[in-house]
Scaffold this motif. Structure first.
Motif, short mmCIF file in Angstrom:
data_model
loop_
_atom_site.label_atom_id
_atom_site.label_comp_id
_atom_site.label_asym_id
_atom_site.label_seq_id
_atom_site.Cartn_x
_atom_site.Cartn_y
_atom_site.Cartn_z
N GLY A 107 0.70 -1.19 -0.05
CA GLY A 107 -0.12 0.02 0.13
C GLY A 107 0.75 1.04 0.17
O GLY A 107 0.26 2.50 0.03
N LEU A 108 2.22 1.35 -0.27
CA LEU A 108 3.02 2.46 -0.17
C LEU A 108 2.31 3.33 -1.60
O LEU A 108 2.40 2.70 -2.52
N ARG B 87 3.04 6.00 11.61
CA ARG B 87 2.75 4.59 11.28
C ARG B 87 3.67 3.84 10.29
O ARG B 87 4.07 2.66 10.45
N LEU B 88 4.18 4.73 9.30
CA LEU B 88 5.26 4.38 8.31
C LEU B 88 6.27 3.63 9.31
O LEU B 88 6.98 2.86 8.98
N ALA B 89 6.95 4.82 10.15
CA ALA B 89 8.00 4.50 10.93
C ALA B 89 7.79 3.27 11.54
O ALA B 89 8.72 2.16 11.78
N GLY B 90 6.47 2.82 12.28
CA GLY B 90 6.37 1.69 13.02
C GLY B 90 6.42 0.45 12.14
O GLY B 90 7.02 -0.51 12.24
N ASP B 91 5.91 0.63 10.87
CA ASP B 91 5.88 -0.48 9.85
C ASP B 91 7.47 -0.89 9.54
O ASP B 91 7.80 -2.05 9.22
N LEU B 92 8.19 0.35 9.23
CA LEU B 92 9.61 0.09 9.00
C LEU B 92 10.37 -0.61 9.92
O LEU B 92 11.26 -1.63 9.88
N LEU B 93 10.17 -0.30 11.25
CA LEU B 93 10.90 -0.84 12.53
C LEU B 93 10.45 -2.33 12.49
O LEU B 93 11.35 -3.10 12.99
N ALA B 94 9.23 -2.55 12.27
CA ALA B 94 8.74 -3.90 12.37
C ALA B 94 9.25 -4.85 11.29
O ALA B 94 9.50 -5.99 11.41
N HIS B 95 9.60 -4.23 10.40
CA HIS B 95 10.33 -5.20 9.10
C HIS B 95 12.02 -5.58 9.57
O HIS B 95 12.12 -6.54 8.87
N ARG B 96 12.22 -4.74 10.25
CA ARG B 96 13.80 -5.26 10.64
C ARG B 96 13.71 -5.39 12.32
O ARG B 96 14.46 -4.67 13.10
N PRO B 97 12.99 -6.59 12.71
CA PRO B 97 13.02 -6.98 14.15
C PRO B 97 14.47 -7.28 14.66
O PRO B 97 15.39 -7.79 14.09
N ALA B 98 14.95 -6.59 15.72
CA ALA B 98 16.21 -6.76 16.27
C ALA B 98 16.18 -7.44 17.72
O ALA B 98 17.19 -8.23 17.44
#
Length: 328
Positions: free
Chosen positions: A95-96, A218-229
């Motif tokens: 959806g981007l 919301r985009l920041a959250g989705d991006l952070l979730a893409h790279r779980p640390a």
């Protein structure tokens, strides 16, 4: 001392964590993002341009000029990091939106030259990507140095690499360009893997961002979730590293990192050390320098430690719109 925002230009290869950096730079009231230039790295340069325009529009910064830069390193072919950042470079998030504007009608080096010299105050340059554009700028237009306050680059490593055992991706992708940067003749801060990998937003905060009504948060959250640390205690609520955004946090809050001025060189020889940032932490010259003669030593402020909680709070406050402009 001034209350004016710091003028910054970001050179990036957007990229999940470059996108996190852009969102922070747009949102923080202490920064004046004057331009963004794009280079091949995490994905191809056209994908980087598309991603950059999309992120800026979501963040409400559609006015910031964006320019297409180098599509390959100075010597070697481009080698992407799509296995980390997804086929589109943005984690293949659904959806981007497609950007509604085109990049500037000049190339990245021309835009960098123009914007740096046009700025009424010295610019802080923040490369979060392979350094090809920056090397081309410094070699083509060395006059820009007079209006660069500092270069804060995400790249290199004192200890362990990621592209190889000793080389970090941005430097490994174009070692010759990194070597040019280190002789730029301006103050340089190296925000390398030693601190890059440590700043992790906890899982509950990532979930809160993902549920936000604000598209940029919301985009920041989705991006952070893409790279779980790191997982939480139950292993089902991973945090996400802010990555490149830490270099931008450093510009806002330099006291958040601990640095030492150290000589840094880039290994350019073929083989397993190519792209390594050789950081000399010895207190005195060794036999090599004594017998072969002292060479010029380019001192870089190398980040060796980071206040993780401080930077996590700074990042969250900024993308959620509660950050205060620092007093300087």
């Amino acid at each position: 001392m001034t209350d004016q925002p710091i003028p910054v230009i970001i050179d990036c290869d957007t990229g999940v964590d470059d996108a996190l950096a852009l969102l922070f730079a747009v949102r923080h009231p202490g920064l004046d993002l004057r331009a963004v230039t794009c280079v091949a790295g995490n994905t191809d340069v056209d994908g980087v341009v598309r991603n950059t325009l999309t992120v800026l529009e979501i963040a409400g910064a559609g006015h910031v000029p964006v320019a297409r830069g180098a599509e390959r390193p100075l010597i070697e072919p481009a080698r992407s990091a799509r296995h980390v950042h997804g086929a589109d470079g943005m984690g293949d998030l659904p959806g981007l939106p497609t950007p509604t504007r085109a990049p500037a009608d000049v190339d990245a080096v021309t835009l960098l030259h123009r914007e740096i010299l046009a700025c009424p105050r010295p610019v802080t340059l923040i490369p979060t990507a392979p350094l090809t554009n920056i090397a081309l700028l410094l070699r083509t237009h060395p006059d820009v140095v007079r209006n660069i306050e500092r270069i804060v680059f995400m790249g290199g490593a004192v200890a362990t690499g990621n592209a190889t055992a000793v080389a970090e991706f941005n430097v490994w992708h174009d070692p010759e360009a990194a070597a040019v940067l280190l002789t730029a003749g301006v103050p340089i801060t190296m925000y390398g893997l030693d601190v890059f990998q440590r700043v992790v937003v906890p899982g509950p905060d990532v979930r809160r961002l993902r549920a936000s009504a604000d598209p940029a948060a919301r985009l920041a959250g989705d991006l952070l979730a893409h790279r779980p640390a790191t997982p939480d205690a139950d292993g089902d609520d991973p945090g996400g590293g802010i990555g490149d955004a830490g270099a931008v946090c450093t510009v806002v809050d330099p006291a958040g990192i601990t640095t030492l001025p150290l000589p840094v060189e880039v290994s350019l020889a073929p083989g397993p050390t190519r792209g390594q940032t050789v950081v000399d932490r010895r207190p005195r010259p060794g036999e090599s320098e004594i017998h072969d003669g002292l060479r010029p030593r380019h001192l870089v402020d190398v980040a060796l430690d980071v206040d993780v909680n401080r930077f996590v709070k700074l990042y969250l406050d900024t993308v959620e719109g509660t950050a205060q402009k620092p007093s300087r």
